[in-house]
Motif scaffolding. Structure first.
Motif, PDB file in Angstrom:
ATOM      1  N   LYS A  36       0.974  -1.268   0.091  1.00 16.07           N
ATOM      2  CA  LYS A  36       0.041   0.062  -0.090  1.00 16.07           C
ATOM      3  C   LYS A  36       0.949   1.247  -0.134  1.00 16.07           C
ATOM      4  O   LYS A  36       0.595   2.266  -0.619  1.00 16.07           O
ATOM      5  N   GLU A  37       1.923   1.325   0.825  1.00 18.89           N
ATOM      6  CA  GLU A  37       2.965   2.450   0.594  1.00 18.89           C
ATOM      7  C   GLU A  37       3.366   2.777  -0.635  1.00 18.89           C
ATOM      8  O   GLU A  37       3.537   3.659  -1.176  1.00 18.89           O
ATOM      9  N   LEU A  38       3.874   1.475  -1.190  1.00 21.30           N
ATOM     10  CA  LEU A  38       4.537   1.683  -2.580  1.00 21.30           C
ATOM     11  C   LEU A  38       3.622   2.149  -3.740  1.00 21.30           C
ATOM     12  O   LEU A  38       4.134   2.569  -4.755  1.00 21.30           O
ATOM     13  N   ALA A  43       4.452   7.553  -5.874  1.00 27.92           N
ATOM     14  CA  ALA A  43       5.310   6.654  -5.707  1.00 27.92           C
ATOM     15  C   ALA A  43       5.616   5.825  -6.988  1.00 27.92           C
ATOM     16  O   ALA A  43       4.818   5.765  -7.539  1.00 27.92           O
ATOM     17  N   PRO A  44       7.012   5.558  -7.143  1.00 30.38           N
ATOM     18  CA  PRO A  44       7.329   4.735  -8.332  1.00 30.38           C
ATOM     19  C   PRO A  44       6.288   3.433  -8.788  1.00 30.38           C
ATOM     20  O   PRO A  44       6.394   3.615  -9.954  1.00 30.38           O
ATOM     21  N   VAL A  45       6.164   2.684  -7.796  1.00 24.98           N
ATOM     22  CA  VAL A  45       5.186   1.709  -8.289  1.00 24.98           C
ATOM     23  C   VAL A  45       3.868   2.194  -8.759  1.00 24.98           C
ATOM     24  O   VAL A  45       3.401   1.537  -9.782  1.00 24.98           O
ATOM     25  N   PHE A  46       3.445   2.966  -8.057  1.00 26.73           N
ATOM     26  CA  PHE A  46       2.189   3.783  -8.460  1.00 26.73           C
ATOM     27  C   PHE A  46       2.072   4.072 -10.146  1.00 26.73           C
ATOM     28  O   PHE A  46       1.231   3.841 -10.842  1.00 26.73           O
ATOM     29  N   GLU A  47       3.212   4.947 -10.363  1.00 25.10           N
ATOM     30  CA  GLU A  47       3.395   5.583 -11.613  1.00 25.10           C
ATOM     31  C   GLU A  47       3.727   4.614 -12.488  1.00 25.10           C
ATOM     32  O   GLU A  47       3.295   4.523 -13.904  1.00 25.10           O
ATOM     33  N   ALA A  51       0.958   3.909 -15.909  1.00 23.98           N
ATOM     34  CA  ALA A  51       1.431   3.802 -17.257  1.00 23.98           C
ATOM     35  C   ALA A  51       1.020   2.340 -17.884  1.00 23.98           C
ATOM     36  O   ALA A  51       0.810   2.419 -18.849  1.00 23.98           O
ATOM     37  N   HIS A  52       1.026   1.349 -17.176  1.00 26.01           N
ATOM     38  CA  HIS A  52       0.779   0.175 -17.819  1.00 26.01           C
ATOM     39  C   HIS A  52      -0.794  -0.268 -17.797  1.00 26.01           C
ATOM     40  O   HIS A  52      -1.338  -0.413 -18.987  1.00 26.01           O
ATOM     41  N   GLN A  56      -7.515   4.290 -15.707  1.00 28.11           N
ATOM     42  CA  GLN A  56      -8.776   3.627 -15.237  1.00 28.11           C
ATOM     43  C   GLN A  56      -8.528   3.100 -13.908  1.00 28.11           C
ATOM     44  O   GLN A  56      -9.611   2.787 -12.930  1.00 28.11           O
ATOM     45  N   ILE A  57      -7.481   3.039 -13.420  1.00 32.63           N
ATOM     46  CA  ILE A  57      -6.978   2.444 -11.944  1.00 32.63           C
ATOM     47  C   ILE A  57      -6.902   3.400 -11.058  1.00 32.63           C
ATOM     48  O   ILE A  57      -6.605   3.148  -9.798  1.00 32.63           O
ATOM     49  N   VAL A  58      -7.178   4.713 -11.455  1.00 30.51           N
ATOM     50  CA  VAL A  58      -7.124   5.774 -10.148  1.00 30.51           C
ATOM     51  C   VAL A  58      -8.474   6.096 -10.057  1.00 30.51           C
ATOM     52  O   VAL A  58      -9.256   6.647 -10.881  1.00 30.51           O
ATOM     53  N   GLY A  59      -8.703   6.242  -8.664  1.00 29.81           N
ATOM     54  CA  GLY A  59     -10.092   6.636  -8.394  1.00 29.81           C
ATOM     55  C   GLY A  59      -9.982   8.383  -8.334  1.00 29.81           C
ATOM     56  O   GLY A  59      -9.298   9.031  -8.601  1.00 29.81           O
ATOM     57  N   ALA A  60     -11.193   8.570  -8.170  1.00 27.74           N
ATOM     58  CA  ALA A  60     -11.613  10.138  -8.101  1.00 27.74           C
ATOM     59  C   ALA A  60     -10.746  10.785  -7.149  1.00 27.74           C
ATOM     60  O   ALA A  60     -10.355  12.142  -7.439  1.00 27.74           O
ATOM     61  N   ASP A  61     -10.261  10.190  -6.147  1.00 28.83           N
ATOM     62  CA  ASP A  61      -9.557  11.026  -5.049  1.00 28.83           C
ATOM     63  C   ASP A  61      -8.010  10.853  -5.398  1.00 28.83           C
ATOM     64  O   ASP A  61      -7.184  11.193  -4.640  1.00 28.83           O
TER      65      ASP A  61
END
Length: 211
Positions: A36-38, A43-47, A51-52, A56-61
């Motif tokens: 969850k932290e990553l 965070a690099p993993v989030f980015e 990118a992949h 669509q995997i990002v919520g409104a918040d």
């Protein structure tokens, strides 16, 4: 340092067991918390995930929509592998850093590893896990796990059963267990088992050195 692996299926109450062991004096490395932290925004993993998989995997918040990610990868092995390739190396690096901080001490470390036993019944090949003093399995009747997922985590029953079926079987986990905690009951039934487990952790010798 004595390190014990803690594992159990979804809905087994593994996090509750981990918290109770910490209350007895254990140190905890929580793989899910690290993930969850990553995966926090920026965070690099989030980015890498955005990118992949796309926005669509990002919520409104602005945070990761974990349910959307699960919906994408759950029945697509290629996408699941892509996700694991992004997440697992970073998690392993952070877990090693936390573990290294306790080396040379008399700490009792609990490493919460959901995938210690893989879906095919085999143990993770991670070399760090071969150094465990023992494996603690949180066991739970699958029907109780389903009920917990529906009541407390908002799963529909079909999804809960599918998630449980996609993980290692109850029998596969029990086969590798050095100590079993039955969490099919309530907190009153769990507490004495935590006390017994903690005593075992303090007094046992390494169950299988170099496992």
């Amino acid at each position: 340092m004595r390190e014990f692996g803690l594992t159990g299926g979804i809905g087994s109450g593994k996090s509750t067991v981990a918290a109770l062991l910490v209350g007895r004096g254990a140190h905890l490395i929580d793989a899910d918390a690290i993930v969850k932290e990553l995966q926090a925004p920026g965070a690099p993993v989030f980015e890498a995930m955005v990118a992949h998989f796309g926005t669509q995997i990002v919520g409104a918040d602005g945070h990761l929509d974990r349910q959307r990610v699960a919906d994408i990868v759950f029945r697509d092995e290629a996408e699941l592998k892509a996700l694991n390739d992004m997440v697992h190396p970073a998690v392993g690096t952070e877990m090693k850093a936390q573990r290294d901080q306790l080396k040379g001490t008399d700490a009792i470390l609990v490493t919460d590893i959901p995938l210690l036993v893989r879906a095919d019944g085999s143990k993770s090949p991670n070399d760090d896990y071969k150094k465990l003093w023992g494996i603690i399995v949180v066991d739970c009747d699958p029907e109780i796990a389903v009920a917990r997922l529906v009541a407390h985590r908002g799963f529909d029953e079909e999804d809960a059963r599918a998630r449980i079926s996609a993980q290692a079987s109850r029998e596969a986990r029990l086969e590798v267990a050095d100590h079993v905690i039955d969490n099919s009951g309530d907190l009153d039934a769990l507490t004495p088992q935590i006390d017994q487990c903690w005593t075992w952790m303090q007094t046992c010798e390494a169950v299988t050195p170099g496992r």
